[in-house]
Design a protein around this motif. Structure first.
Motif, PDB file in Angstrom:
ATOM      1  N   PHE A  95       2.553  -3.176   4.250  1.00 11.41           N
ATOM      2  CA  PHE A  95       3.122  -4.426   3.755  1.00 11.41           C
ATOM      3  C   PHE A  95       3.307  -5.514   4.803  1.00 11.41           C
ATOM      4  O   PHE A  95       4.095  -6.428   4.613  1.00 11.41           O
ATOM      5  N   ALA A  96       2.634  -5.448   5.909  1.00 11.78           N
ATOM      6  CA  ALA A  96       2.681  -6.487   6.947  1.00 11.78           C
ATOM      7  C   ALA A  96       4.107  -6.825   7.378  1.00 11.78           C
ATOM      8  O   ALA A  96       4.621  -6.219   8.291  1.00 11.78           O
ATOM      9  N   ALA A  97       4.759  -7.760   6.735  1.00 13.25           N
ATOM     10  CA  ALA A  97       6.064  -8.247   7.179  1.00 13.25           C
ATOM     11  C   ALA A  97       7.242  -7.498   6.551  1.00 13.25           C
ATOM     12  O   ALA A  97       8.379  -7.803   6.850  1.00 13.25           O
ATOM     13  N   TYR A  98       6.984  -6.531   5.680  1.00 13.09           N
ATOM     14  CA  TYR A  98       8.057  -5.832   4.967  1.00 13.09           C
ATOM     15  C   TYR A  98       8.197  -4.389   5.453  1.00 13.09           C
ATOM     16  O   TYR A  98       7.240  -3.800   5.943  1.00 13.09           O
ATOM     17  N   SER A  99       9.372  -3.822   5.250  1.00 15.16           N
ATOM     18  CA  SER A  99       9.609  -2.391   5.411  1.00 15.16           C
ATOM     19  C   SER A  99       9.934  -1.817   4.041  1.00 15.16           C
ATOM     20  O   SER A  99      10.324  -2.554   3.136  1.00 15.16           O
ATOM     21  N   VAL A 100       9.776  -0.508   3.895  1.00 17.80           N
ATOM     22  CA  VAL A 100      10.079   0.128   2.617  1.00 17.80           C
ATOM     23  C   VAL A 100      11.118   1.225   2.795  1.00 17.80           C
ATOM     24  O   VAL A 100      11.373   1.689   3.914  1.00 17.80           O
ATOM     25  N   GLY A 101      11.702   1.653   1.686  1.00 17.62           N
ATOM     26  CA  GLY A 101      12.652   2.750   1.708  1.00 17.62           C
ATOM     27  C   GLY A 101      12.938   3.265   0.317  1.00 17.62           C
ATOM     28  O   GLY A 101      12.445   2.729  -0.668  1.00 17.62           O
ATOM     29  N   SER A 102      13.714   4.331   0.241  1.00 14.77           N
ATOM     30  CA  SER A 102      14.215   4.909  -1.011  1.00 14.77           C
ATOM     31  C   SER A 102      13.123   5.182  -2.045  1.00 14.77           C
ATOM     32  O   SER A 102      13.187   4.697  -3.173  1.00 14.77           O
ATOM     33  N   PRO A 103      12.107   5.992  -1.728  1.00 11.97           N
ATOM     34  CA  PRO A 103      11.073   6.277  -2.724  1.00 11.97           C
ATOM     35  C   PRO A 103      11.599   7.130  -3.881  1.00 11.97           C
ATOM     36  O   PRO A 103      12.466   7.981  -3.687  1.00 11.97           O
ATOM     37  N   CYS A 104      11.078   6.873  -5.075  1.00  6.58           N
ATOM     38  CA  CYS A 104      11.430   7.627  -6.282  1.00  6.58           C
ATOM     39  C   CYS A 104      10.204   7.686  -7.191  1.00  6.58           C
ATOM     40  O   CYS A 104       9.671   6.649  -7.573  1.00  6.58           O
ATOM     41  N   TRP A 105       9.752   8.879  -7.521  1.00  7.83           N
ATOM     42  CA  TRP A 105       8.531   9.081  -8.308  1.00  7.83           C
ATOM     43  C   TRP A 105       8.749   8.808  -9.795  1.00  7.83           C
ATOM     44  O   TRP A 105       9.811   9.104 -10.339  1.00  7.83           O
ATOM     45  N   SER A 106       7.689   8.321 -10.456  1.00  6.32           N
ATOM     46  CA  SER A 106       7.699   8.216 -11.916  1.00  6.32           C
ATOM     47  C   SER A 106       7.562   9.621 -12.504  1.00  6.32           C
ATOM     48  O   SER A 106       7.174  10.567 -11.814  1.00  6.32           O
ATOM     49  N   LYS A 107       7.869   9.770 -13.769  1.00  4.44           N
ATOM     50  CA  LYS A 107       7.866  11.077 -14.436  1.00  4.44           C
ATOM     51  C   LYS A 107       6.510  11.776 -14.333  1.00  4.44           C
ATOM     52  O   LYS A 107       6.436  12.979 -14.115  1.00  4.44           O
ATOM     53  N   ASP A 108       5.421  11.023 -14.493  1.00  7.66           N
ATOM     54  CA  ASP A 108       4.091  11.627 -14.448  1.00  7.66           C
ATOM     55  C   ASP A 108       3.514  11.714 -13.036  1.00  7.66           C
ATOM     56  O   ASP A 108       2.410  12.217 -12.843  1.00  7.66           O
ATOM     57  N   SER A 110       2.437   9.364 -11.146  1.00 10.58           N
ATOM     58  CA  SER A 110       1.369   8.397 -10.849  1.00 10.58           C
ATOM     59  C   SER A 110       1.856   7.205 -10.030  1.00 10.58           C
ATOM     60  O   SER A 110       1.058   6.553  -9.371  1.00 10.58           O
ATOM     61  N   HIS A 111       3.159   6.908 -10.091  1.00 14.07           N
ATOM     62  CA  HIS A 111       3.717   5.744  -9.402  1.00 14.07           C
ATOM     63  C   HIS A 111       4.965   6.125  -8.617  1.00 14.07           C
ATOM     64  O   HIS A 111       5.602   7.137  -8.921  1.00 14.07           O
ATOM     65  N   ILE A 112       5.307   5.293  -7.657  1.00 12.28           N
ATOM     66  CA  ILE A 112       6.525   5.491  -6.875  1.00 12.28           C
ATOM     67  C   ILE A 112       7.280   4.166  -6.822  1.00 12.28           C
ATOM     68  O   ILE A 112       6.708   3.130  -6.482  1.00 12.28           O
ATOM     69  N   LEU A 113       8.554   4.206  -7.214  1.00 12.36           N
ATOM     70  CA  LEU A 113       9.445   3.061  -7.019  1.00 12.36           C
ATOM     71  C   LEU A 113       9.917   3.097  -5.573  1.00 12.36           C
ATOM     72  O   LEU A 113      10.125   4.175  -5.014  1.00 12.36           O
ATOM     73  N   LEU A 114      10.098   1.944  -4.961  1.00 16.00           N
ATOM     74  CA  LEU A 114      10.651   1.902  -3.626  1.00 16.00           C
ATOM     75  C   LEU A 114      11.299   0.557  -3.382  1.00 16.00           C
ATOM     76  O   LEU A 114      11.110  -0.386  -4.148  1.00 16.00           O
ATOM     77  N   THR A 115      12.085   0.497  -2.342  1.00 16.15           N
ATOM     78  CA  THR A 115      12.706  -0.750  -1.930  1.00 16.15           C
ATOM     79  C   THR A 115      11.809  -1.388  -0.886  1.00 16.15           C
ATOM     80  O   THR A 115      11.401  -0.730   0.069  1.00 16.15           O
ATOM     81  N   ARG A 116      11.480  -2.649  -1.085  1.00 12.31           N
ATOM     82  CA  ARG A 116      10.691  -3.394  -0.091  1.00 12.31           C
ATOM     83  C   ARG A 116      11.600  -4.480   0.464  1.00 12.31           C
ATOM     84  O   ARG A 116      12.139  -5.290  -0.291  1.00 12.31           O
ATOM     85  N   SER A 117      11.792  -4.485   1.781  1.00  8.88           N
ATOM     86  CA  SER A 117      12.749  -5.424   2.367  1.00  8.88           C
ATOM     87  C   SER A 117      12.181  -6.158   3.572  1.00  8.88           C
ATOM     88  O   SER A 117      11.257  -5.687   4.242  1.00  8.88           O
ATOM     89  N   GLN A 118      12.773  -7.319   3.801  1.00 11.95           N
ATOM     90  CA  GLN A 118      12.453  -8.152   4.951  1.00 11.95           C
ATOM     91  C   GLN A 118      13.729  -8.908   5.302  1.00 11.95           C
ATOM     92  O   GLN A 118      14.293  -9.602   4.443  1.00 11.95           O
ATOM     93  N   ALA A 119      14.207  -8.749   6.544  1.00 12.88           N
ATOM     94  CA  ALA A 119      15.464  -9.349   6.981  1.00 12.88           C
ATOM     95  C   ALA A 119      16.572  -8.915   6.014  1.00 12.88           C
ATOM     96  O   ALA A 119      16.765  -7.733   5.799  1.00 12.88           O
ATOM     97  N   ASP A 120      17.287  -9.863   5.392  1.00 12.61           N
ATOM     98  CA  ASP A 120      18.377  -9.527   4.480  1.00 12.61           C
ATOM     99  C   ASP A 120      17.963  -9.538   3.014  1.00 12.61           C
ATOM    100  O   ASP A 120      18.805  -9.479   2.131  1.00 12.61           O
ATOM    101  N   GLU A 121      16.671  -9.638   2.743  1.00  7.54           N
ATOM    102  CA  GLU A 121      16.201  -9.685   1.363  1.00  7.54           C
ATOM    103  C   GLU A 121      15.481  -8.391   1.004  1.00  7.54           C
ATOM    104  O   GLU A 121      14.749  -7.840   1.826  1.00  7.54           O
ATOM    105  N   SER A 122      15.696  -7.923  -0.224  1.00  7.21           N
ATOM    106  CA  SER A 122      14.993  -6.719  -0.678  1.00  7.21           C
ATOM    107  C   SER A 122      14.839  -6.738  -2.194  1.00  7.21           C
ATOM    108  O   SER A 122      15.654  -7.311  -2.903  1.00  7.21           O
ATOM    109  N   ASN A 123      13.764  -6.119  -2.643  1.00  6.33           N
ATOM    110  CA  ASN A 123      13.492  -5.958  -4.064  1.00  6.33           C
ATOM    111  C   ASN A 123      12.996  -4.554  -4.330  1.00  6.33           C
ATOM    112  O   ASN A 123      12.456  -3.892  -3.435  1.00  6.33           O
TER     113      ASN A 123
END
Length: 189
Positions: A95-108, A110-123
């Motif tokens: 993600f170049a300028a972002y860091s990630v954390g807190s991975p969580c898998w989908s039921k099947d 196929s996907h992983i939810l995670l937190t993507r953050s930069q400085a004090d902002e995260s989604n």
């Protein structure tokens, strides 16, 4: 002082570092001192899975065959997955300028939810759990620049996450559908 708990090196809501229990309840994965450990649920037979000194936040896949985790060896945290039998490891995000954390898998799985953050902002974002080359972008689940640490409900029809949209920027607990729609505040400070 007496009675104070030791603070882990990575005590950060956006990156997280909770242990993960395998779906069959027989194994535990934990990040400790930057290493990922896997052990029997009773704490015996511990083995180091990842020993680079900067890996955290392990999460078992729904079938128990893979482990997602964040790795910061290259100066920022990215999402990686390891196959537990073959020990093959691959990078999911770049993600170049972002860091990630807190991975969580989908039921099947196929996907992983995670937190993507930069400085004090995260989604909260979502990525495919398997990729030929690391991905540079993700599907946005939240858009408020102050959300982190999403998990799925037991029925996978809702996600639960922390949001910093509370009074004076305080963190609160929010539930939404897996796309981030229909948010409901569950706690407010």
């Amino acid at each position: 002082s007496i009675g104070m708990a030791a603070q882990p090196a990575m005590k950060n809501l956006r990156l997280g570092n909770a242990p993960s229990l395998s779906p069959d309840g027989k194994r535990i994965a934990d990040g400790f001192n930057g290493k990922i450990w896997v052990m029997d649920a009773n704490g015996y037979n511990a083995e180091t899975l990842i020993s680079d000194g900067d890996s955290w936040s392990p999460a078992f896949s729904p079938d128990g065959k893979s482990l997602a985790y964040v790795n910061g060896v290259r100066g920022k945290y990215e999402l990686w997955v390891t196959d537990l039998s073959s020990r093959d490891t691959w990078q999911i995000t770049d993600f170049a300028a972002y860091s990630v954390g807190s991975p969580c898998w989908s039921k099947d799985g196929s996907h992983i939810l995670l937190t993507r953050s930069q400085a004090d902002e995260s989604n909260v974002v979502q990525v495919l759990a398997s990729t030929d080359t690391p991905v540079a972008d993700a599907d946005m689940i939240t858009h408020d620049q102050g959300s982190a640490s999403a998990v799925f409900s037991p029925t996978y029809n809702r996600i639960l996450f922390s949001s910093q949209r509370g009074v004076n920027g305080s963190w609160r607990l929010v539930s939404a559908d897996p796309t981030g729609a229909d948010p409901k505040v569950l706690s407010e400070e």
